[in-house]
Design a protein around this motif. Structure first.
Motif, short mmCIF file in Angstrom:
data_model
loop_
_atom_site.label_atom_id
_atom_site.label_comp_id
_atom_site.label_asym_id
_atom_site.label_seq_id
_atom_site.Cartn_x
_atom_site.Cartn_y
_atom_site.Cartn_z
N HIS A 107 24.90 -33.30 49.96
CA HIS A 107 25.62 -32.63 48.88
C HIS A 107 24.41 -32.96 47.81
O HIS A 107 24.31 -31.71 47.15
CB HIS A 107 26.75 -33.32 48.48
N ARG A 151 27.82 -24.26 54.94
CA ARG A 151 29.02 -24.77 54.00
C ARG A 151 28.55 -25.75 53.13
O ARG A 151 29.24 -25.45 51.87
CB ARG A 151 30.20 -25.30 55.00
N GLU A 152 27.93 -26.67 53.33
CA GLU A 152 27.37 -27.84 52.64
C GLU A 152 26.54 -26.78 51.31
O GLU A 152 26.79 -26.98 50.05
CB GLU A 152 26.49 -28.93 52.86
N ALA A 164 26.88 -23.54 50.56
CA ALA A 164 27.97 -22.96 49.70
C ALA A 164 28.52 -23.80 48.59
O ALA A 164 28.76 -23.18 47.55
CB ALA A 164 28.85 -22.25 50.59
N ASN A 165 28.97 -25.09 49.12
CA ASN A 165 29.44 -25.89 47.97
C ASN A 165 28.71 -26.12 46.71
O ASN A 165 29.24 -26.35 45.81
CB ASN A 165 30.26 -27.23 48.70
N LYS A 213 28.82 -23.23 44.41
CA LYS A 213 30.00 -23.04 43.50
C LYS A 213 30.14 -24.17 42.48
O LYS A 213 30.51 -23.94 41.47
CB LYS A 213 31.23 -23.41 44.65
N GLU A 214 29.35 -25.28 42.88
CA GLU A 214 29.59 -26.12 41.49
C GLU A 214 28.24 -25.84 40.46
O GLU A 214 28.63 -26.06 39.27
CB GLU A 214 29.05 -27.51 42.12
N PRO A 227 32.64 -20.80 40.15
CA PRO A 227 33.51 -20.41 41.51
C PRO A 227 33.23 -19.08 42.27
O PRO A 227 33.72 -18.77 43.04
CB PRO A 227 34.91 -20.53 40.96
N PRO A 270 33.60 -27.88 40.81
CA PRO A 270 33.48 -28.42 42.15
C PRO A 270 34.68 -27.86 43.07
O PRO A 270 35.60 -27.69 42.79
CB PRO A 270 33.90 -29.99 41.95
N SER A 271 33.94 -27.68 44.40
CA SER A 271 34.91 -27.03 45.53
C SER A 271 34.94 -28.18 46.64
O SER A 271 33.86 -27.96 47.08
CB SER A 271 34.23 -25.70 45.59
N HIS A 272 35.91 -28.54 47.06
CA HIS A 272 36.10 -29.45 48.10
C HIS A 272 37.22 -29.12 48.67
O HIS A 272 38.14 -30.21 49.30
CB HIS A 272 36.06 -30.89 48.08
N ASP A 273 37.87 -27.89 48.77
CA ASP A 273 39.35 -27.39 49.22
C ASP A 273 39.39 -27.44 50.65
O ASP A 273 40.29 -27.15 51.15
CB ASP A 273 39.77 -26.09 48.38
#
Length: 315
Positions: A276, A182-183, A185-186, A189-190, A194, A298-301
């Motif tokens: 990160h 998941r880290e 993948a984030n 995204k950045e 997206p 940024p994606s932290h949803d």
């Protein structure tokens, strides 16, 4: 005969044990230099260019390391200078790729270099009982890790993750890698934008990044354990064996050619924010010409992924 030898050499005239590196920095250099030698040998094999005269690829071994005590019936003393927590993958021969011989490394291998109770107990055993010689603890990931690949595929398509064909213990192993995935993948995204997961090569890039972050995650936990035990003189390091060029690096560029400058073990993260930062760094490395150029978002949803069947393959 045109052979390219990688030699474990015993000198009968000098069968005494090699000296233990004096400190953690010296131990790191020994491991990195050993990997440089191994990667040179692998490159020679690939290009079919044997070294002239005396072979260059020699690992010195001695009688005590080989279990040949000076007195019959005497047990040789265990004195490794490094604990290495690595993956069970058969393509990652730990002692060989670090250019080390017998009694140099205390090796713990488990699929995905994932820590569990037994693995942690093995590290603790080494730190307590072999403290006179241990200088570093190293977490060694590797490119193309099957356990990380399974976690990535389950992250992208979780349907088969819950299949009856997947045992609970295998499911538990995969779940322990999900945070690293998941880290990673984030980070994509950045850097990629997206819609990163819709880009060609996303799955392969996600595996590469997650391998690095998973190794960092294990090293982070081990650093906390080592500090809690008060072993301040022992340093925790980590790196990833790039199977394509046979070098232990961090960060890892999967397309990099073999170069002595690539070899690099780094200190374990001391702050979770470093995960990160590593994810961003890997996403930037893996961004190729023709890869997405959209503005980073940024994606932290905290949204859940919708994820691929668990990959069958090596550990």
């Amino acid at each position: 005969m045109n052979t390219i030898d990688y030699i474990y050499r015993f000198d009968a005239d000098n069968p005494s044990a090699k000296p233990v590196p004096p400190d953690a920095e010296a131990a790191r250099r020994v491991l990195e230099d050993g990997n440089r030698m191994f990667s040179h040998w692998m490159e020679s094999c690939r290009t079919r260019t044997p070294s002239p005269g005396e072979p260059r690829y020699i690992v010195s071994c001695n009688g005590l390391e080989m279990g040949m005590p000076r007195t019959y019936g005497e047990m040789p003393r265990q004195s490794p200078f490094a604990v290495v927590v690595g993956c069970s993958d058969a393509r990652v021969p730990t002692e060989m790729l670090f250019g080390q011989g017998f009694n140099d490394l205390f090796v713990i291998r488990v699929a995905g270099n994932v820590m569990g109770d037994v693995c942690q107990a093995s590290v603790d055993y080494a730190l307590v009982n072999l403290s006179e010689s241990i200088r570093v603890v190293v977490v060694l990931g590797h490119s193309g890790c099957g356990a990380v690949t399974a976690a990535v595929d389950s992250y992208l398509r979780p349907l088969r993750f819950w299949s009856k064909s997947v045992s609970p213990v295998l499911r538990s192993l995969t779940q322990s890698i999900f945070v690293a995935v998941r880290e990673a993948a984030n980070g994509f995204k950045e850097v990629w934008g997206p819609n990163a997961r819709d880009e060609p090569g996303y799955r392969e890039a996600l595996i590469e990044s997650a391998v690095c972050i998973n190794a960092a995650q294990t090293a982070f936990g081990l650093r906390q354990e080592v500090e809690t035990s008060g072993k301040w003189e022992v340093e925790v390091l980590y790196g990833v064996h790039n199977i394509r060029n046979h070098q232990v690096c961090m960060p890892v560029d999967p397309t990099a050619s073999r170069s002595d400058e690539n070899v690099h073990l780094v200190a374990a993260p001391s702050n979770p924010r470093e995960f990160h930062a590593l994810a961003i760094q890997m996403a930037q490395i893996l961004k190729r010409d023709g890869a997405p150029r959209s503005r980073p978002t940024p994606s932290h949803d905290g949204a859940e992924p919708n994820g691929v069947p668990i990959a069958e393959g090596t550990a």
